[in-house]
Enzyme design. Structure first.
Site, PDB file in Angstrom:
ATOM      1  N   ARG A  64       0.833  -1.214   0.000  1.00 30.74           N
ATOM      2  CA  ARG A  64       0.000   0.000   0.000  1.00 30.74           C
ATOM      3  C   ARG A  64       0.865   1.261   0.000  1.00 30.74           C
ATOM      4  O   ARG A  64       0.541   2.255  -0.658  1.00 30.74           O
ATOM      5  CB  ARG A  64      -0.919  -0.016   1.229  1.00 30.74           C
ATOM      6  N   HIS A  68       0.612   4.434  -2.512  1.00 24.74           N
ATOM      7  CA  HIS A  68       0.388   5.820  -2.073  1.00 24.74           C
ATOM      8  C   HIS A  68       1.567   6.722  -2.448  1.00 24.74           C
ATOM      9  O   HIS A  68       1.390   7.918  -2.668  1.00 24.74           O
ATOM     10  CB  HIS A  68       0.126   5.873  -0.569  1.00 24.74           C
ATOM     11  N   ASN A  97      -3.130   8.639   5.382  1.00 24.06           N
ATOM     12  CA  ASN A  97      -1.980   7.777   5.693  1.00 24.06           C
ATOM     13  C   ASN A  97      -1.734   7.554   7.184  1.00 24.06           C
ATOM     14  O   ASN A  97      -1.180   6.513   7.566  1.00 24.06           O
ATOM     15  CB  ASN A  97      -0.711   8.376   5.078  1.00 24.06           C
ATOM     16  N   HIS A 196      -6.276  -5.837  -2.131  1.00 22.12           N
ATOM     17  CA  HIS A 196      -7.153  -5.916  -0.955  1.00 22.12           C
ATOM     18  C   HIS A 196      -7.480  -7.357  -0.583  1.00 22.12           C
ATOM     19  O   HIS A 196      -8.348  -7.604   0.243  1.00 22.12           O
ATOM     20  CB  HIS A 196      -8.426  -5.091  -1.174  1.00 22.12           C
TER      21      HIS A 196
HETATM   22  C1  HEM Z   1      -8.881   1.260  -6.121  1.00 23.98           C
HETATM   23  C2  HEM Z   1      -8.786   2.234  -5.245  1.00 23.98           C
HETATM   24  C3  HEM Z   1      -8.353   1.988  -3.827  1.00 23.98           C
HETATM   25  C4  HEM Z   1      -8.962   2.481  -2.727  1.00 23.98           C
HETATM   26  C5  HEM Z   1     -10.177   3.372  -2.681  1.00 23.98           C
HETATM   27  C6  HEM Z   1      -8.246   1.973  -1.580  1.00 23.98           C
HETATM   28  C7  HEM Z   1      -8.558   2.251  -0.273  1.00 23.98           C
HETATM   29  C8  HEM Z   1      -8.039   1.590   0.819  1.00 23.98           C
HETATM   30  C9  HEM Z   1      -8.464   1.774   2.176  1.00 23.98           C
HETATM   31  C10 HEM Z   1      -9.529   2.753   2.653  1.00 23.98           C
HETATM   32  C11 HEM Z   1      -7.761   0.917   2.948  1.00 23.98           C
HETATM   33  C12 HEM Z   1      -7.889   0.716   4.449  1.00 23.98           C
HETATM   34  C13 HEM Z   1      -7.168   1.827   5.200  1.00 23.98           C
HETATM   35  C14 HEM Z   1      -7.524   1.764   6.668  1.00 23.98           C
HETATM   36  O1  HEM Z   1      -8.609   2.217   7.002  1.00 23.98           O
HETATM   37  O2  HEM Z   1      -6.751   1.207   7.457  1.00 23.98           O
HETATM   38  C15 HEM Z   1      -6.868   0.199   2.075  1.00 23.98           C
HETATM   39  C16 HEM Z   1      -5.970  -0.763   2.485  1.00 23.98           C
HETATM   40  C17 HEM Z   1      -5.077  -1.383   1.663  1.00 23.98           C
HETATM   41  N1  HEM Z   1      -4.861  -1.078   0.326  1.00 23.98           N
HETATM   42 FE1  HEM Z   1      -6.049   0.016  -0.841  1.00 23.98          FE
HETATM   43  N2  HEM Z   1      -7.225   1.199  -2.019  1.00 23.98           N
HETATM   44  C18 HEM Z   1      -7.240   1.172  -3.381  1.00 23.98           C
HETATM   45  C19 HEM Z   1      -6.313   0.561  -4.206  1.00 23.98           C
HETATM   46  C20 HEM Z   1      -5.200  -0.112  -3.756  1.00 23.98           C
HETATM   47  C21 HEM Z   1      -4.092  -0.494  -4.578  1.00 23.98           C
HETATM   48  C22 HEM Z   1      -3.943  -0.160  -6.063  1.00 23.98           C
HETATM   49  C23 HEM Z   1      -3.221  -1.158  -3.773  1.00 23.98           C
HETATM   50  C24 HEM Z   1      -1.880  -1.756  -4.101  1.00 23.98           C
HETATM   51  C25 HEM Z   1      -1.540  -2.227  -5.277  1.00 23.98           C
HETATM   52  C26 HEM Z   1      -3.810  -1.190  -2.452  1.00 23.98           C
HETATM   53  C27 HEM Z   1      -3.271  -1.843  -1.372  1.00 23.98           C
HETATM   54  C28 HEM Z   1      -3.852  -1.879  -0.118  1.00 23.98           C
HETATM   55  C29 HEM Z   1      -3.418  -2.758   0.941  1.00 23.98           C
HETATM   56  C30 HEM Z   1      -2.361  -3.846   0.834  1.00 23.98           C
HETATM   57  C31 HEM Z   1      -4.179  -2.443   2.071  1.00 23.98           C
HETATM   58  C32 HEM Z   1      -4.047  -3.046   3.478  1.00 23.98           C
HETATM   59  C33 HEM Z   1      -3.035  -2.186   4.236  1.00 23.98           C
HETATM   60  C34 HEM Z   1      -2.646  -2.728   5.604  1.00 23.98           C
HETATM   61  O3  HEM Z   1      -3.108  -3.785   6.024  1.00 23.98           O
HETATM   62  O4  HEM Z   1      -1.826  -2.057   6.250  1.00 23.98           O
HETATM   63  N3  HEM Z   1      -4.992  -0.515  -2.479  1.00 23.98           N
HETATM   64  N4  HEM Z   1      -7.053   0.641   0.787  1.00 23.98           N
END
Ligand code: HEM
Ligand SMILES: *[C@@H]1O[C@H](CO)[C@@H](O)[C@H](O)[C@H]1NC(C)=O
Length: 329
Positions: A64, A68, A97, A196
């Site tokens: 992630r 970002h 973040n 995700h």
């Molecule tokens: C398509 C649009 C996307 C949106 C709207 C989005 C939004 C989010 C949100 C809201 C979270 C949770 C944050 C929290 O509340 O703790 C999250 C987690 C995450 N996102 Fe996305 N995301 C998107 C695309 C991506 C992409 C392109 C990747 C990587 C290639 C990604 C990788 C991750 C990962 C791995 C997590 C888990 C992070 C953790 O466990 O620390 N996301 N994302």
């Protein structure tokens, strides 16, 4: 016959082809450090593997973090810069973040070890790109080579994060537009959303779907009712002093696989931005294709990570090679 004009024409055509292709590949190259710091990628991999063995959540955090980084001022390590008195809210301290982004200490550690082997040679932006790839591999994704040669940026502005990183309430069409601004296709957006399949989300990122969807429905009707009930058991109704986390993909929370797409087809997408990929006509078939063919999705995911990793990169003599990833030189 004078051959000079034709020669000139050929040369200028060649120059044009070269400059167009360097735009497309942004002049990154696989093995960029093979002579200047041959151990760089191995050092990063060892550091990342150890950190993930201790805490699997680090893999999600680093993947992630790379996303970002790339969506704000390109993949230039700007997300790693700490806030300072002159710049009190750097990217990493914007609400998008902080506190959710994790894994900073792993990048710091990798940087310290890489600096010991090759001082001021390997950029923080490249270390993060390598670390994201190593994370993908460590949690079951397809390996891929990371073109490198990124340079570190010197600017990190918190307000630019919500302007560029997509919010979890967006619709499929809005997500397509958001990714298109970074040169990524709808299919790449759907493919990358498969990230995700690992990691967690704070309740605040989706609790509107459980408690305050709209005037008529308190609960989002596109979410499976028993899944919603399970989530409510962990997530208190807002406003709440606590903001727990839940798995983004409860079926295989620490394995990067295509189960995420099956979840969407079963109305078990956690975020609005997840479930919309299946409810929206424009992306529904892409979700089905990824759900039915995990091997193809894993290949596409690796390719899309490379494409994401080349967004608006600094190369050549632009930017700098930071000494510390948290501070500009
Ligand atoms: C398509 C649009 C996307 C949106 C709207 C989005 C939004 C989010 C949100 C809201 C979270 C949770 C944050 C929290 O509340 O703790 C999250 C987690 C995450 N996102 Fe996305 N995301 C998107 C695309 C991506 C992409 C392109 C990747 C990587 C290639 C990604 C990788 C991750 C990962 C791995 C997590 C888990 C992070 C953790 O466990 O620390 N996301 N994302
Ligand atoms: C609430 O959401 C449902 C399902 O998406 C929709 O059919 C309905 O029109 C919405 N109602 C209001 C008042 O926005």
């Amino acid at each position: 016959m004078d051959k000079t004009p034709r020669m000139l024409q050929m040369v200028s055509t060649l120059v044009l082809i070269l400059s167009v292709s360097s735009l497309a590949s942004a002049s990154l190259e696989v093995g960029f450090y093979s002579s200047t710091c041959p151990s760089a990628e191995t050092i990063v991999r060892n550091t990342v593997n150890k950190a993930i063995s201790d805490n699997p959540g680090v893999a999600a955090g680093l993947i992630r973090m790379h996303f970002h980084d790339c969506f704000v001022r390109g993949c230039d390590g700007s997300v790693l810069l700490a806030s300072t008195s002159g710049n009190p809210t750097a990217e990493r301290d914007n609400f998008v973040n902080n506190p959710s982004l994790r894994g900073f200490e792993v990048i710091e550690e990798a940087k310290t070890e890489v600096e010991a082997a090759c001082p001021q040679t390997v950029s923080c932006a490249d270390i993060l790109a390598f670390a994201a790839r190593d994370s993908v591999v460590k949690v079951g994704g397809t390996n891929y080579e990371v073109p490198s040669g990124r340079r570190d940026g010197r600017v990190s502005i918190g307000d630019e994060v919500p302007q560029n990183v997509p919010r979890p309430t967006l619709s499929a069409d809005e997500l397509v537009t958001n990714f298109a601004r970074k040169g990524l296709s709808a299919d790449e957006m759907v493919t990358l959303s498969g990230a995700h399949s690992i990691g967690v989300s704070h309740c605040s990122s989706f609790s509107n779907r459980l408690y305050s969807f709209n005037d008529t429905f308190q609960q989002d009707p596109s979410m499976d009712a028993s899944y919603a009930a399970t989530l409510k058991a962990t997530c208190p109704a807002p406003p709440s002093a606590t903001d727990p986390t839940v798995a983004l993909d409860p079926s295989t929370p620490i394995r990067l696989d295509n189960k995420y797409y099956e979840g969407l087809m079963n109305h078990r997408g956690l975020l609005t931005s997840d479930q919309t990929l299946y409810t929206s006509h424009s992306t529904k078939e892409m979700v089905q294709t990824n759900a039915y063919n995990g091997a193809t999705w894993a290949q596409k995911f690796a390719q899309a990570m490379v494409r994401m990793g080349s967004i608006e990169v600094l190369t050549g003599s632009d930017g700098e090679i930071r000494k510390h990833c948290s501070f500009v030189n």
